[in-house]
Motif scaffolding. Sequence first.
Motif, PDB file in Angstrom:
ATOM      1  N   GLU A 146       0.821  -1.211   0.000  1.00 39.82           N
ATOM      2  CA  GLU A 146       0.000   0.000   0.000  1.00 39.82           C
ATOM      3  C   GLU A 146       0.853   1.259   0.000  1.00 39.82           C
ATOM      4  O   GLU A 146       0.331   2.373   0.070  1.00 39.82           O
ATOM      5  N   SER A 147       2.162   1.091  -0.108  1.00 39.15           N
ATOM      6  CA  SER A 147       3.070   2.227   0.064  1.00 39.15           C
ATOM      7  C   SER A 147       3.323   2.979  -1.233  1.00 39.15           C
ATOM      8  O   SER A 147       3.156   2.454  -2.332  1.00 39.15           O
ATOM      9  N   ILE A 148       3.741   4.230  -1.058  1.00 40.86           N
ATOM     10  CA  ILE A 148       4.301   5.025  -2.154  1.00 40.86           C
ATOM     11  C   ILE A 148       5.805   5.112  -1.911  1.00 40.86           C
ATOM     12  O   ILE A 148       6.255   5.614  -0.875  1.00 40.86           O
ATOM     13  N   LEU A 149       6.559   4.600  -2.847  1.00 40.28           N
ATOM     14  CA  LEU A 149       8.019   4.535  -2.750  1.00 40.28           C
ATOM     15  C   LEU A 149       8.630   5.588  -3.659  1.00 40.28           C
ATOM     16  O   LEU A 149       8.287   5.654  -4.852  1.00 40.28           O
ATOM     17  N   LEU A 150       9.517   6.396  -3.120  1.00 38.18           N
ATOM     18  CA  LEU A 150      10.241   7.394  -3.894  1.00 38.18           C
ATOM     19  C   LEU A 150      11.701   6.992  -4.009  1.00 38.18           C
ATOM     20  O   LEU A 150      12.271   6.418  -3.080  1.00 38.18           O
ATOM     21  N   LEU A 151      12.304   7.310  -5.136  1.00 37.71           N
ATOM     22  CA  LEU A 151      13.741   7.137  -5.298  1.00 37.71           C
ATOM     23  C   LEU A 151      14.257   8.172  -6.279  1.00 37.71           C
ATOM     24  O   LEU A 151      13.492   8.754  -7.050  1.00 37.71           O
ATOM     25  N   GLN A 162      23.141  -0.568  -9.326  1.00 36.57           N
ATOM     26  CA  GLN A 162      22.786  -1.118  -8.015  1.00 36.57           C
ATOM     27  C   GLN A 162      21.391  -0.666  -7.607  1.00 36.57           C
ATOM     28  O   GLN A 162      20.576  -1.445  -7.097  1.00 36.57           O
ATOM     29  N   SER A 163      21.096   0.603  -7.833  1.00 36.89           N
ATOM     30  CA  SER A 163      19.782   1.139  -7.506  1.00 36.89           C
ATOM     31  C   SER A 163      18.686   0.445  -8.310  1.00 36.89           C
ATOM     32  O   SER A 163      17.602   0.139  -7.790  1.00 36.89           O
ATOM     33  N   ALA A 164      18.967   0.183  -9.578  1.00 40.55           N
ATOM     34  CA  ALA A 164      17.986  -0.504 -10.429  1.00 40.55           C
ATOM     35  C   ALA A 164      17.734  -1.924  -9.932  1.00 40.55           C
ATOM     36  O   ALA A 164      16.585  -2.400  -9.940  1.00 40.55           O
ATOM     37  N   ARG A 165      18.787  -2.611  -9.490  1.00 36.20           N
ATOM     38  CA  ARG A 165      18.604  -3.970  -8.967  1.00 36.20           C
ATOM     39  C   ARG A 165      17.753  -3.953  -7.700  1.00 36.20           C
ATOM     40  O   ARG A 165      16.894  -4.823  -7.506  1.00 36.20           O
ATOM     41  N   PHE A 166      18.004  -2.977  -6.851  1.00 43.88           N
ATOM     42  CA  PHE A 166      17.215  -2.865  -5.631  1.00 43.88           C
ATOM     43  C   PHE A 166      15.752  -2.559  -5.961  1.00 43.88           C
ATOM     44  O   PHE A 166      14.832  -3.128  -5.370  1.00 43.88           O
ATOM     45  N   LEU A 167      15.541  -1.677  -6.927  1.00 41.89           N
ATOM     46  CA  LEU A 167      14.182  -1.342  -7.333  1.00 41.89           C
ATOM     47  C   LEU A 167      13.454  -2.562  -7.890  1.00 41.89           C
ATOM     48  O   LEU A 167      12.252  -2.734  -7.656  1.00 41.89           O
ATOM     49  N   CYS A 168      14.174  -3.406  -8.615  1.00 44.51           N
ATOM     50  CA  CYS A 168      13.545  -4.626  -9.152  1.00 44.51           C
ATOM     51  C   CYS A 168      13.028  -5.526  -8.040  1.00 44.51           C
ATOM     52  O   CYS A 168      12.034  -6.248  -8.220  1.00 44.51           O
ATOM     53  N   LYS A 169      13.683  -5.494  -6.888  1.00 44.62           N
ATOM     54  CA  LYS A 169      13.208  -6.273  -5.745  1.00 44.62           C
ATOM     55  C   LYS A 169      11.993  -5.610  -5.089  1.00 44.62           C
ATOM     56  O   LYS A 169      11.041  -6.280  -4.683  1.00 44.62           O
ATOM     57  N   LEU A 170      12.049  -4.278  -4.986  1.00 44.06           N
ATOM     58  CA  LEU A 170      11.029  -3.562  -4.236  1.00 44.06           C
ATOM     59  C   LEU A 170       9.756  -3.299  -5.029  1.00 44.06           C
ATOM     60  O   LEU A 170       8.648  -3.387  -4.485  1.00 44.06           O
ATOM     61  N   GLN A 200      18.151   6.587  -1.821  1.00 36.22           N
ATOM     62  CA  GLN A 200      19.125   7.013  -2.834  1.00 36.22           C
ATOM     63  C   GLN A 200      20.484   6.474  -2.415  1.00 36.22           C
ATOM     64  O   GLN A 200      20.815   6.475  -1.229  1.00 36.22           O
ATOM     65  N   PHE A 201      21.257   6.002  -3.383  1.00 39.12           N
ATOM     66  CA  PHE A 201      22.563   5.417  -3.093  1.00 39.12           C
ATOM     67  C   PHE A 201      23.682   6.445  -3.013  1.00 39.12           C
ATOM     68  O   PHE A 201      24.748   6.139  -2.481  1.00 39.12           O
ATOM     69  N   THR A 202      23.490   7.636  -3.560  1.00 37.67           N
ATOM     70  CA  THR A 202      24.575   8.631  -3.565  1.00 37.67           C
ATOM     71  C   THR A 202      24.007  10.034  -3.406  1.00 37.67           C
ATOM     72  O   THR A 202      23.426  10.581  -4.338  1.00 37.67           O
ATOM     73  N   LEU A 203      24.188  10.602  -2.221  1.00 38.57           N
ATOM     74  CA  LEU A 203      23.779  11.982  -1.977  1.00 38.57           C
ATOM     75  C   LEU A 203      24.880  12.714  -1.225  1.00 38.57           C
ATOM     76  O   LEU A 203      25.735  12.106  -0.584  1.00 38.57           O
ATOM     77  N   PRO A 253      19.599  -4.030   0.004  1.00 43.72           N
ATOM     78  CA  PRO A 253      19.956  -3.046  -1.028  1.00 43.72           C
ATOM     79  C   PRO A 253      21.270  -3.342  -1.759  1.00 43.72           C
ATOM     80  O   PRO A 253      21.410  -3.024  -2.930  1.00 43.72           O
ATOM     81  N   TYR A 254      22.216  -3.977  -1.043  1.00 40.39           N
ATOM     82  CA  TYR A 254      23.519  -4.251  -1.671  1.00 40.39           C
ATOM     83  C   TYR A 254      23.649  -5.717  -2.068  1.00 40.39           C
ATOM     84  O   TYR A 254      24.743  -6.177  -2.389  1.00 40.39           O
ATOM     85  N   GLY A 255      22.545  -6.435  -2.070  1.00 36.72           N
ATOM     86  CA  GLY A 255      22.591  -7.850  -2.411  1.00 36.72           C
ATOM     87  C   GLY A 255      22.603  -8.091  -3.906  1.00 36.72           C
ATOM     88  O   GLY A 255      22.369  -7.223  -4.711  1.00 36.72           O
TER      89      GLY A 255
END
Length: 255
Positions: A146-151, A162-170, A200-203, A253-255
Amino acid sequence: MLDVAIRAVREVGEILLDGLGDPHDIRVKGVRDIATEVDLRAERTAIEIIQKDYPQARIVAEESSDEYVEEEDVPTWYIDPLDGTTNYARGMPTFSCSVAMVQAGEVQCGAVYDPQLDHLFYAQRGEGSFLNGQRLQVSSCDTLMESILLLDWPRDQSYREQSARFLCKLAPRAGTVRSRGSAALSFCYVAVGWADVYYQFTLHPWDVAAGLLIVEEAGGTVTDLRGQAYDLHGLSWLASNGLLHEDVLAFEPYG
């Protein structure tokens, strides 16, 4: 000091609005990283406003601070004059400016302003966070479906993958996914309850300093993407309403 931060983001916001839609002198700083002449003008204005009240202030600003060192007893001001420069340069109406003050290793106050919507988010440590005077509270959503996820997307190619791989899981488990292109606004959207999770992976410190305090003061949780206590100078960030924090981290996230 919060009054100074608010005054700075409001005046910077006027500069951003004045330049919106004009042809821009675009300077390429790196891969997927640009600045415009408006970034520079806005940053100078913010610095002048802070130094008028605090002439000895230590200032770390995105466009003019290559090296910086924090001292525990010296207030340090972090300025992002235009968060969402790519959006701004293309005329996309999602951008913001943010100013925060850090002392004794903690963000003490901060403000984020969306000039197009006249949304002023601000917080002072221990005093709560607010949007245009209304106290903020993170959402009560406790189910990823039911969540709204931002990235937002890293510029560096390896982190982007890496971010794309994590998004594919989420993504298959989330209610919906959005990318705003302004980290500061994304933190604020979690704080106000318009979204439930942001990662975000880099800020950089100027991207997050104001926003992280606004989330925490609204009852949310902020860590790095390993679930560890955040370091203002660290790369990765996860902000949530707290209820979904461990659920997100469980997807490694880093898996």
